[in-house]
Design a protein around this motif. Structure first.
Motif, PDB file in Angstrom:
ATOM      1  N   ALA A   1       0.824  -1.211   0.000  1.00  0.00           N
ATOM      2  CA  ALA A   1       0.000   0.000   0.000  1.00  0.00           C
ATOM      3  C   ALA A   1       0.855   1.256   0.000  1.00  0.00           C
ATOM      4  CB  ALA A   1      -0.934  -0.002   1.210  1.00  0.00           C
ATOM      5  N   LYS A   2       1.971   1.217   0.747  1.00  0.00           N
ATOM      6  CA  LYS A   2       2.874   2.367   0.858  1.00  0.00           C
ATOM      7  C   LYS A   2       4.317   1.890   0.673  1.00  0.00           C
ATOM      8  CE  LYS A   2       0.002   5.742   1.995  1.00  0.00           C
ATOM      9  NZ  LYS A   2      -0.081   7.050   1.280  1.00  0.00           N
ATOM     10  N   PRO A   3       4.759   1.704  -0.581  1.00  0.00           N
ATOM     11  CA  PRO A   3       6.115   1.179  -0.822  1.00  0.00           C
ATOM     12  C   PRO A   3       7.216   2.030  -0.194  1.00  0.00           C
ATOM     13  CG  PRO A   3       4.809   1.139  -2.838  1.00  0.00           C
ATOM     14  CD  PRO A   3       4.023   1.911  -1.836  1.00  0.00           C
ATOM     15  N   GLY A   4       6.963   3.322   0.001  1.00  0.00           N
ATOM     16  CA  GLY A   4       7.974   4.191   0.581  1.00  0.00           C
ATOM     17  C   GLY A   4       8.342   3.833   2.008  1.00  0.00           C
ATOM     18  N   LEU A   5       7.507   3.013   2.659  1.00  0.00           N
ATOM     19  CA  LEU A   5       7.790   2.599   4.031  1.00  0.00           C
ATOM     20  C   LEU A   5       9.071   1.773   4.136  1.00  0.00           C
ATOM     21  CD1 LEU A   5       4.240   1.662   5.410  1.00  0.00           C
ATOM     22  CD2 LEU A   5       5.681   3.580   6.110  1.00  0.00           C
ATOM     23  N   VAL A   6       9.493   1.182   3.025  1.00  0.00           N
ATOM     24  CA  VAL A   6      10.724   0.394   3.066  1.00  0.00           C
ATOM     25  C   VAL A   6      11.923   1.276   3.414  1.00  0.00           C
ATOM     26  CG1 VAL A   6      11.309   0.610   0.611  1.00  0.00           C
ATOM     27  CG2 VAL A   6      12.042  -1.403   1.895  1.00  0.00           C
ATOM     28  N   TRP A   7      11.902   2.526   2.965  1.00  0.00           N
ATOM     29  CA  TRP A   7      13.001   3.442   3.279  1.00  0.00           C
ATOM     30  C   TRP A   7      12.970   3.834   4.749  1.00  0.00           C
ATOM     31  CZ3 TRP A   7      16.460   3.104  -0.204  1.00  0.00           C
ATOM     32  CH2 TRP A   7      16.099   2.912  -1.539  1.00  0.00           C
ATOM     33  N   TYR A   8      11.777   3.958   5.280  1.00  0.00           N
ATOM     34  CA  TYR A   8      11.673   4.238   6.713  1.00  0.00           C
ATOM     35  C   TYR A   8      12.215   3.063   7.526  1.00  0.00           C
ATOM     36  CZ  TYR A   8       9.715   4.836  11.360  1.00  0.00           C
ATOM     37  OH  TYR A   8       9.575   4.929  12.720  1.00  0.00           O
ATOM     38  N   ALA A   9      11.837   1.851   7.115  1.00  0.00           N
ATOM     39  CA  ALA A   9      12.312   0.664   7.824  1.00  0.00           C
ATOM     40  C   ALA A   9      13.839   0.589   7.797  1.00  0.00           C
ATOM     41  CB  ALA A   9      11.705  -0.593   7.195  1.00  0.00           C
ATOM     42  N   LEU A  10      14.433   0.907   6.660  1.00  0.00           N
ATOM     43  CA  LEU A  10      15.896   0.888   6.551  1.00  0.00           C
ATOM     44  C   LEU A  10      16.544   1.967   7.425  1.00  0.00           C
ATOM     45  CD1 LEU A  10      16.314   0.278   2.703  1.00  0.00           C
ATOM     46  CD2 LEU A  10      16.779  -1.344   4.557  1.00  0.00           C
ATOM     47  N   SER A  11      15.853   3.105   7.574  1.00  0.00           N
ATOM     48  CA  SER A  11      16.407   4.185   8.397  1.00  0.00           C
ATOM     49  C   SER A  11      16.454   3.811   9.873  1.00  0.00           C
ATOM     50  CB  SER A  11      15.587   5.467   8.215  1.00  0.00           C
ATOM     51  OG  SER A  11      14.332   5.376   8.888  1.00  0.00           O
ATOM     52  N   LEU A  12      15.622   2.844  10.282  1.00  0.00           N
ATOM     53  CA  LEU A  12      15.608   2.405  11.678  1.00  0.00           C
ATOM     54  C   LEU A  12      16.760   1.459  11.998  1.00  0.00           C
ATOM     55  CD1 LEU A  12      11.810   1.628  12.250  1.00  0.00           C
ATOM     56  CD2 LEU A  12      13.046   3.758  12.732  1.00  0.00           C
ATOM     57  N   LEU A  13      17.346   0.880  10.972  1.00  0.00           N
ATOM     58  CA  LEU A  13      18.345  -0.165  11.176  1.00  0.00           C
ATOM     59  C   LEU A  13      19.540   0.296  12.020  1.00  0.00           C
ATOM     60  CD1 LEU A  13      19.066  -3.079  10.597  1.00  0.00           C
ATOM     61  CD2 LEU A  13      20.133  -2.344   8.446  1.00  0.00           C
ATOM     62  N   PRO A  14      20.134   1.478  11.793  1.00  0.00           N
ATOM     63  CA  PRO A  14      21.279   1.879  12.628  1.00  0.00           C
ATOM     64  C   PRO A  14      20.931   1.953  14.115  1.00  0.00           C
ATOM     65  CG  PRO A  14      21.132   3.268  10.682  1.00  0.00           C
ATOM     66  CD  PRO A  14      19.882   2.458  10.712  1.00  0.00           C
ATOM     67  N   PHE A  15      19.739   2.456  14.431  1.00  0.00           N
ATOM     68  CA  PHE A  15      19.338   2.559  15.837  1.00  0.00           C
ATOM     69  C   PHE A  15      19.112   1.173  16.438  1.00  0.00           C
ATOM     70  CE2 PHE A  15      17.847   6.395  13.657  1.00  0.00           C
ATOM     71  CZ  PHE A  15      18.558   7.357  14.368  1.00  0.00           C
ATOM     72  N   PHE A  16      18.542   0.280  15.634  1.00  0.00           N
ATOM     73  CA  PHE A  16      18.325  -1.077  16.122  1.00  0.00           C
ATOM     74  C   PHE A  16      19.649  -1.800  16.337  1.00  0.00           C
ATOM     75  CE2 PHE A  16      17.443  -5.648  15.317  1.00  0.00           C
ATOM     76  CZ  PHE A  16      16.687  -5.878  16.450  1.00  0.00           C
ATOM     77  N   LEU A  17      20.624  -1.531  15.489  1.00  0.00           N
ATOM     78  CA  LEU A  17      21.947  -2.149  15.662  1.00  0.00           C
ATOM     79  C   LEU A  17      22.613  -1.674  16.953  1.00  0.00           C
ATOM     80  CD1 LEU A  17      23.327  -2.100  11.996  1.00  0.00           C
ATOM     81  CD2 LEU A  17      22.490  -4.073  13.313  1.00  0.00           C
ATOM     82  N   ILE A  18      22.371  -0.418  17.320  1.00  0.00           N
ATOM     83  CA  ILE A  18      22.873   0.072  18.612  1.00  0.00           C
ATOM     84  C   ILE A  18      22.235  -0.720  19.743  1.00  0.00           C
ATOM     85  CG2 ILE A  18      22.879   2.038  20.197  1.00  0.00           C
ATOM     86  CD1 ILE A  18      23.117   3.867  17.746  1.00  0.00           C
ATOM     87  N   ASN A  19      20.915  -0.945  19.650  1.00  0.00           N
ATOM     88  CA  ASN A  19      20.217  -1.748  20.659  1.00  0.00           C
ATOM     89  C   ASN A  19      20.789  -3.158  20.718  1.00  0.00           C
ATOM     90  OD1 ASN A  19      17.002  -0.266  19.791  1.00  0.00           O
ATOM     91  ND2 ASN A  19      18.558   0.459  21.190  1.00  0.00           N
ATOM     92  N   CYS A  20      21.091  -3.746  19.565  1.00  0.00           N
ATOM     93  CA  CYS A  20      21.663  -5.095  19.523  1.00  0.00           C
ATOM     94  C   CYS A  20      23.038  -5.120  20.184  1.00  0.00           C
ATOM     95  CB  CYS A  20      21.771  -5.582  18.078  1.00  0.00           C
ATOM     96  SG  CYS A  20      20.191  -5.914  17.273  1.00  0.00           S
ATOM     97  N   TYR A  21      23.832  -4.100  19.923  1.00  0.00           N
ATOM     98  CA  TYR A  21      25.178  -4.022  20.501  1.00  0.00           C
ATOM     99  C   TYR A  21      25.115  -4.015  22.020  1.00  0.00           C
ATOM    100  CZ  TYR A  21      29.578  -1.914  21.985  1.00  0.00           C
ATOM    101  OH  TYR A  21      30.757  -1.632  22.643  1.00  0.00           O
ATOM    102  N   TYR A  22      24.254  -3.174  22.578  1.00  0.00           N
ATOM    103  CA  TYR A  22      24.166  -3.080  24.032  1.00  0.00           C
ATOM    104  C   TYR A  22      23.491  -4.304  24.648  1.00  0.00           C
ATOM    105  CZ  TYR A  22      26.078   1.602  24.216  1.00  0.00           C
ATOM    106  OH  TYR A  22      26.933   2.669  24.140  1.00  0.00           O
ATOM    107  N   ALA A  23      22.578  -4.928  23.900  1.00  0.00           N
ATOM    108  CA  ALA A  23      21.993  -6.177  24.379  1.00  0.00           C
ATOM    109  C   ALA A  23      23.060  -7.257  24.466  1.00  0.00           C
ATOM    110  CB  ALA A  23      20.865  -6.617  23.454  1.00  0.00           C
TER     111      ALA A  23
END
Length: 238
Positions: free
Chosen positions: A82-104
């Protein structure tokens, strides 16, 4: 159920409040409902994933990962169609999630940098909900994002003074100092009306650590503070 239900109570407010900022600053539409469900499932999926990274207990966390993954995948697929542009938003979250993974992985999930990464990640949903609701004043979206970051960053400082840093006078001073700056920024750069919730939050930061309420009371009171902040912001931007 501990494997299924996140025990990070403050994250629930961060999950909901920025989402509402974007919805009501634009126009609520039907697509916001599946978007919120997907946002919720994404959080529920990442919680056991991070716990698995932290503990290595695959047997304990593989079932919630499977359940939430099965629910999340088709819903995310429909939203992306429905909103293909959401894929770019999902990719933009990846660096922050990787920080969470590092500290976990280091078993340091309460580190300040990890908390601030989570604040930025959760607050960013403002841009998505605002755009989906037909919002086109991106200065308003940036303002809402900034208010979310300001508010929840203060919550990070405050909660630490109540639990992990409750005997640390220097950290208490840092928390009070942040809340003074927070109030000044909200009143000067956004609206004088925001001095109402900002003032309440400042009093909370000064008084509550001295009263030393129970963790349960701290958690319940945070609901009230979040409602006050949300109601004030929505009155200004709706």
């Amino acid at each position: 159920m501990r494997s299924f239900i996140p025990n990070q109570h403050g994250a629930w407010a961060m999950l909901i409040v920025p989402f509402l900022f974007g919805v009501f600053a634009s126009t609520p539409v039907i697509l916001h409902l599946p978007l919120f469900l997907c946002w919720l499932l994404l959080y529920l999926f990442t919680f056991p994933l991070l716990q698995l990274i932290r503990t290595g207990k695959g047997e304990r966390y593989k079932k919630p990962l499977l359940v939430y993954g099965v629910l999340l995948a088709p819903l995310a697929g429909v939203l992306l169609m429905a909103k293909p542009g959401l894929v770019w938003y999902a990719l933009s979250l990846l660096p922050f999630f990787l920080i969470n993974c590092y500290y976990a992985r280091k078993n340091q999930e309460r580190a300040l940098l990890n908390d601030f990464a989570a604040v930025l990640l959760f607050s960013s949903i403002v841009f998505v909900t605002y755009q989906i609701g037909g919002g086109n004043d991106w200065s308003a979206a940036v303002s809402l994002f900034s208010l979310s970051v300001l508010y929840f960053s203060g919550t990070v400082f405050y909660v630490k003074t109540m639990i992990r840093e409750k005997r640390n006078k220097a950290f208490y001073g840092l928390s009070v100092g942040y809340h003074i700056v927070q109030a000044a920024v909200m009143g000067w750069m956004f609206s004088l009306w925001l001095l109402l919730p900002a003032g309440v939050l400042l009093i909370r930061a000064i008084v509550s650590p001295r009263l030393q309420p129970s963790i349960k009371v701290v958690g319940i009171s945070e609901i009230g503070y979040a409602v006050l902040m949300t109601a004030t912001v929505l009155c200004l931007y709706t």
